[in-house]
Design a protein around this motif. Structure first.
Motif, PDB file in Angstrom:
ATOM      1  N   LEU A 195      35.788  40.347  41.391  1.00  0.00           N
ATOM      2  CA  LEU A 195      36.877  39.562  41.973  1.00  0.00           C
ATOM      3  C   LEU A 195      36.819  39.537  43.500  1.00  0.00           C
ATOM      4  O   LEU A 195      37.107  38.519  44.123  1.00  0.00           O
ATOM      5  CB  LEU A 195      38.235  40.114  41.520  1.00  0.00           C
ATOM      6  CG  LEU A 195      38.514  40.111  40.013  1.00  0.00           C
ATOM      7  CD1 LEU A 195      39.913  40.617  39.735  1.00  0.00           C
ATOM      8  CD2 LEU A 195      38.328  38.731  39.414  1.00  0.00           C
ATOM      9  N   PHE A 207      43.292  47.075  39.000  1.00  0.00           N
ATOM     10  CA  PHE A 207      44.752  46.963  38.818  1.00  0.00           C
ATOM     11  C   PHE A 207      45.453  47.995  39.708  1.00  0.00           C
ATOM     12  O   PHE A 207      45.638  49.141  39.270  1.00  0.00           O
ATOM     13  CB  PHE A 207      45.136  47.192  37.364  1.00  0.00           C
ATOM     14  CG  PHE A 207      44.363  46.433  36.348  1.00  0.00           C
ATOM     15  CD1 PHE A 207      44.481  45.063  36.217  1.00  0.00           C
ATOM     16  CD2 PHE A 207      43.475  47.098  35.504  1.00  0.00           C
ATOM     17  CE1 PHE A 207      43.763  44.375  35.262  1.00  0.00           C
ATOM     18  CE2 PHE A 207      42.761  46.415  34.556  1.00  0.00           C
ATOM     19  CZ  PHE A 207      42.897  45.049  34.425  1.00  0.00           C
ATOM     20  N   PHE A 208      45.928  47.716  40.913  1.00  0.00           N
ATOM     21  CA  PHE A 208      45.899  46.435  41.603  1.00  0.00           C
ATOM     22  C   PHE A 208      45.511  46.696  43.050  1.00  0.00           C
ATOM     23  O   PHE A 208      46.231  46.332  43.968  1.00  0.00           O
ATOM     24  CB  PHE A 208      47.280  45.763  41.562  1.00  0.00           C
ATOM     25  CG  PHE A 208      47.761  45.422  40.185  1.00  0.00           C
ATOM     26  CD1 PHE A 208      47.355  44.251  39.573  1.00  0.00           C
ATOM     27  CD2 PHE A 208      48.608  46.276  39.498  1.00  0.00           C
ATOM     28  CE1 PHE A 208      47.817  43.925  38.311  1.00  0.00           C
ATOM     29  CE2 PHE A 208      49.057  45.962  38.238  1.00  0.00           C
ATOM     30  CZ  PHE A 208      48.658  44.790  37.631  1.00  0.00           C
ATOM     31  N   CYS A 212      42.270  40.409  45.359  1.00  0.00           N
ATOM     32  CA  CYS A 212      42.698  39.290  44.508  1.00  0.00           C
ATOM     33  C   CYS A 212      43.824  39.705  43.574  1.00  0.00           C
ATOM     34  O   CYS A 212      44.868  39.043  43.511  1.00  0.00           O
ATOM     35  CB  CYS A 212      41.501  38.768  43.718  1.00  0.00           C
ATOM     36  SG  CYS A 212      41.890  37.440  42.565  1.00  0.00           S
ATOM     37  N   SER A 213      43.635  40.805  42.846  1.00  0.00           N
ATOM     38  CA  SER A 213      44.653  41.240  41.891  1.00  0.00           C
ATOM     39  C   SER A 213      45.911  41.719  42.600  1.00  0.00           C
ATOM     40  O   SER A 213      47.025  41.538  42.093  1.00  0.00           O
ATOM     41  CB  SER A 213      44.093  42.340  40.992  1.00  0.00           C
ATOM     42  OG  SER A 213      43.734  43.481  41.746  1.00  0.00           O
ATOM     43  N   ILE A 216      48.025  38.738  43.409  1.00  0.00           N
ATOM     44  CA  ILE A 216      48.685  38.213  42.210  1.00  0.00           C
ATOM     45  C   ILE A 216      49.894  39.062  41.853  1.00  0.00           C
ATOM     46  O   ILE A 216      50.982  38.537  41.588  1.00  0.00           O
ATOM     47  CB  ILE A 216      47.687  38.170  41.038  1.00  0.00           C
ATOM     48  CG1 ILE A 216      46.588  37.130  41.309  1.00  0.00           C
ATOM     49  CG2 ILE A 216      48.399  37.869  39.720  1.00  0.00           C
ATOM     50  CD1 ILE A 216      45.461  37.153  40.304  1.00  0.00           C
ATOM     51  N   TRP A 217      49.738  40.380  41.877  1.00  0.00           N
ATOM     52  CA  TRP A 217      50.839  41.259  41.477  1.00  0.00           C
ATOM     53  C   TRP A 217      51.965  41.233  42.516  1.00  0.00           C
ATOM     54  O   TRP A 217      53.150  41.223  42.148  1.00  0.00           O
ATOM     55  CB  TRP A 217      50.315  42.671  41.279  1.00  0.00           C
ATOM     56  CG  TRP A 217      51.348  43.651  40.817  1.00  0.00           C
ATOM     57  CD1 TRP A 217      51.710  44.821  41.416  1.00  0.00           C
ATOM     58  CD2 TRP A 217      52.163  43.556  39.638  1.00  0.00           C
ATOM     59  NE1 TRP A 217      52.688  45.462  40.702  1.00  0.00           N
ATOM     60  CE2 TRP A 217      52.996  44.695  39.599  1.00  0.00           C
ATOM     61  CE3 TRP A 217      52.286  42.600  38.630  1.00  0.00           C
ATOM     62  CZ2 TRP A 217      53.917  44.917  38.591  1.00  0.00           C
ATOM     63  CZ3 TRP A 217      53.211  42.825  37.618  1.00  0.00           C
ATOM     64  CH2 TRP A 217      54.014  43.968  37.607  1.00  0.00           C
ATOM     65  N   ILE A 266      43.938  38.980  34.563  1.00  0.00           N
ATOM     66  CA  ILE A 266      42.964  39.518  35.514  1.00  0.00           C
ATOM     67  C   ILE A 266      41.731  40.012  34.786  1.00  0.00           C
ATOM     68  O   ILE A 266      40.586  39.781  35.218  1.00  0.00           O
ATOM     69  CB  ILE A 266      43.614  40.635  36.356  1.00  0.00           C
ATOM     70  CG1 ILE A 266      44.646  40.037  37.298  1.00  0.00           C
ATOM     71  CG2 ILE A 266      42.558  41.413  37.142  1.00  0.00           C
ATOM     72  CD1 ILE A 266      45.499  41.073  38.014  1.00  0.00           C
ATOM     73  N   GLU A 269      39.787  36.959  33.653  1.00  0.00           N
ATOM     74  CA  GLU A 269      39.060  36.347  34.760  1.00  0.00           C
ATOM     75  C   GLU A 269      37.838  37.181  35.137  1.00  0.00           C
ATOM     76  O   GLU A 269      36.770  36.629  35.428  1.00  0.00           O
ATOM     77  CB  GLU A 269      39.995  36.197  35.966  1.00  0.00           C
ATOM     78  CG  GLU A 269      39.331  35.665  37.231  1.00  0.00           C
ATOM     79  CD  GLU A 269      38.797  34.256  37.070  1.00  0.00           C
ATOM     80  OE1 GLU A 269      37.931  33.871  37.884  1.00  0.00           O
ATOM     81  OE2 GLU A 269      39.234  33.539  36.136  1.00  0.00           O
ATOM     82  N   ARG A 270      37.990  38.484  35.123  1.00  0.00           N
ATOM     83  CA  ARG A 270      36.858  39.377  35.408  1.00  0.00           C
ATOM     84  C   ARG A 270      35.718  39.129  34.427  1.00  0.00           C
ATOM     85  O   ARG A 270      34.546  39.022  34.802  1.00  0.00           O
ATOM     86  CB  ARG A 270      37.350  40.815  35.343  1.00  0.00           C
ATOM     87  CG  ARG A 270      36.273  41.878  35.524  1.00  0.00           C
ATOM     88  CD  ARG A 270      35.875  42.484  34.209  1.00  0.00           C
ATOM     89  NE  ARG A 270      34.997  43.633  34.389  1.00  0.00           N
ATOM     90  CZ  ARG A 270      34.223  44.146  33.436  1.00  0.00           C
ATOM     91  NH1 ARG A 270      34.212  43.590  32.223  1.00  0.00           N
ATOM     92  NH2 ARG A 270      33.459  45.186  33.668  1.00  0.00           N
ATOM     93  N   LYS A 282      42.816  32.354  42.552  1.00  0.00           N
ATOM     94  CA  LYS A 282      43.909  33.272  42.241  1.00  0.00           C
ATOM     95  C   LYS A 282      45.249  32.551  42.062  1.00  0.00           C
ATOM     96  O   LYS A 282      46.102  33.014  41.296  1.00  0.00           O
ATOM     97  CB  LYS A 282      44.027  34.340  43.323  1.00  0.00           C
ATOM     98  CG  LYS A 282      44.257  33.803  44.732  1.00  0.00           C
ATOM     99  CD  LYS A 282      44.215  34.924  45.753  1.00  0.00           C
ATOM    100  CE  LYS A 282      44.413  34.400  47.178  1.00  0.00           C
ATOM    101  NZ  LYS A 282      44.317  35.493  48.176  1.00  0.00           N
ATOM    102  N   ILE A 285      45.356  31.517  38.493  1.00  0.00           N
ATOM    103  CA  ILE A 285      45.611  32.685  37.631  1.00  0.00           C
ATOM    104  C   ILE A 285      47.100  33.009  37.643  1.00  0.00           C
ATOM    105  O   ILE A 285      47.704  33.281  36.593  1.00  0.00           O
ATOM    106  CB  ILE A 285      44.782  33.892  38.097  1.00  0.00           C
ATOM    107  CG1 ILE A 285      43.282  33.569  38.035  1.00  0.00           C
ATOM    108  CG2 ILE A 285      45.087  35.119  37.242  1.00  0.00           C
ATOM    109  CD1 ILE A 285      42.395  34.659  38.612  1.00  0.00           C
TER     110      ILE A 285
END
Length: 383
Positions: A195, A207-208, A212-213, A216-217, A266, A269-270, A282, A285
């Motif tokens: 990512l 996570f996270f 990118c993640s 999103i979070w 996530i 997507e990974r 993102k 997503i």
């Protein structure tokens, strides 16, 4: 006579019953499973006795207390009955054998009278875990399984609007069982995060901590009214959600569902980037996650009102309505067509962006013959 495997695995059901049947000399895997299940089922079975024929008095699980030979000694009852005696010898269609009127046999009769009897000629099995006596897989599983206390992550995996495929991924992630690259064998050269391509891929990075993640979070938390950075580990993030959002309120449901959908999307997507060489921005997503949340929240029969729920609605962060009204639920029944005829049932829906229609064709026995569904994307403005 039935055969369920190689020679020597025959089962003769005409001469004996399943409860007293000996194990075949060369049982197949399926037959061995049946006999193992028999031992677990015996404590949960009894019978409503009619004529008592084919019911062995001492070895058959007809009595609510269990198999009589394991409850009381045959010789202590003074009945003078052999180990192969049938129940019909002392009881037949609500009538006791006169021999039981002897005072010395009162103790034996009192024990036997605790059985369940009926006025018919049928011996009816009763499944004791269910109040109505009918067997169900749910009650069978509850009667044999080991009931342990719920783990602390239970509410993050199983809740009222969870999605099973997402729940499995979250469950594996909270157990640190997802096959991230840091857990792969040493001969795998590329272990960077797909990512961000900047750090070693691990569970806590994905996570996270990944850029990118994390974006999103943070975006999900912001839409729910919280502005903060993600914690360093996934377990800390899960603990924060459990402590802050308890119960089945709207905000709790939104955050828990968002946590589940974020981990799933996530991880999805990974995998797409690694195995299919495809990538999604993102923002897209995040849009999928928000759509997943809205879809599931709108499935709730009841949405309770609250100031925080109205604040989310007013900010248009989530595209669903909170209401203190209970949605109308319509119950429909299906009437069979005439013999040798078929019936088609159809339904349709219309929204501002799409329309759909579906149907099912069934015969007079209720068997499905064909089905169809059509979806159109439309552009509509309301004047």
């Amino acid at each position: 006579m039935g055969r369920y495997g190689p020679p020597g695995s025959e089962i003769n059901m005409s001469k004996t019953d399943i409860w007293n049947m000996p194990m075949p000399s060369k049982p197949s895997w399926g037959v061995r499973g049946i006999f193992r299940a028999r031992e677990s089922a015996i404590p949960h079975i009894c019978y409503s006795i009619g004529d008592g024929r084919k019911i062995e008095l001492w070895k058959f699980p007809w009595h609510p207390a269990g198999v009589l030979s394991s409850v009381i000694s045959r010789h202590s009852t003074d009945l003078s009955l052999s180990s192969l005696s049938l129940l019909a010898q002392i009881h037949h269609v609500q009538r006791w054998n006169p021999i039981l009127s002897i005072p010395s046999l009162k103790k034996a009769k009192d024990l036997l009278a605790k059985g369940i009897f009926n006025n018919s000629n049928k011996n009816i099995p009763i499944w004791k875990p269910e109040a109505n006596g009918s067997f169900t897989l749910e009650s069978a599983w509850d009667s044999i399984r080991v009931k342990n206390p719920k783990p602390p992550w239970y509410s993050l995996v199983w809740f009222r609007v969870n999605t099973p495929k997402e729940a499995i991924v979250v469950w594996k992630s909270l157990q640190n069982r997802l096959p991230t690259r840091d857990r792969l064998p040493f001969h795998v050269n590329d272990k960077t995060c797909p990512l961000c391509s900047a750090s070693l891929e691990s569970l806590n990075h994905l996570f996270f901590s990944c850029g990118c993640s994390a974006w999103i979070w943070r975006s999900l938390l912001w839409r729910a009214g919280w502005r903060r950075k993600p914690f360093r580990t996934l377990s800390e993030e899960g603990s924060w959600i459990r402590d802050k959002f308890k119960g089945n309120g709207q905000l709790s449901t939104v955050i828990t569902k968002g946590f589940q959908a974020a981990i799933y999307q996530i991880w999805k997507e990974r995998n797409h980037r690694i195995f299919e060489n495809k990538s999604t921005h993102k923002t897209q997503i995040l849009k999928r996650i928000l759509g997943d949340i809205c879809f599931k929240i709108n499935q709730l029969t009841t949405c309770r009102d609250s100031p925080h729920a109205r604040a989310i609605e007013a900010a248009k962060h989530f595209e669903y309505k909170f209401s203190d009204m209970v949605r109308t639920v319509q119950f429909c029944s299906w009437a069979k067509p005439q013999k040798d005829e078929v019936k088609i049932n159809s339904d349709a829906s219309l929204e501002s962006h799409c329309a759909s229609i579906g149907g099912l064709i069934r015969d007079d026995l209720g068997m499905s013959l064909a089905m169809f569904i059509l979806i159109w994307k439309i552009s509509m403005s309301w004047s």
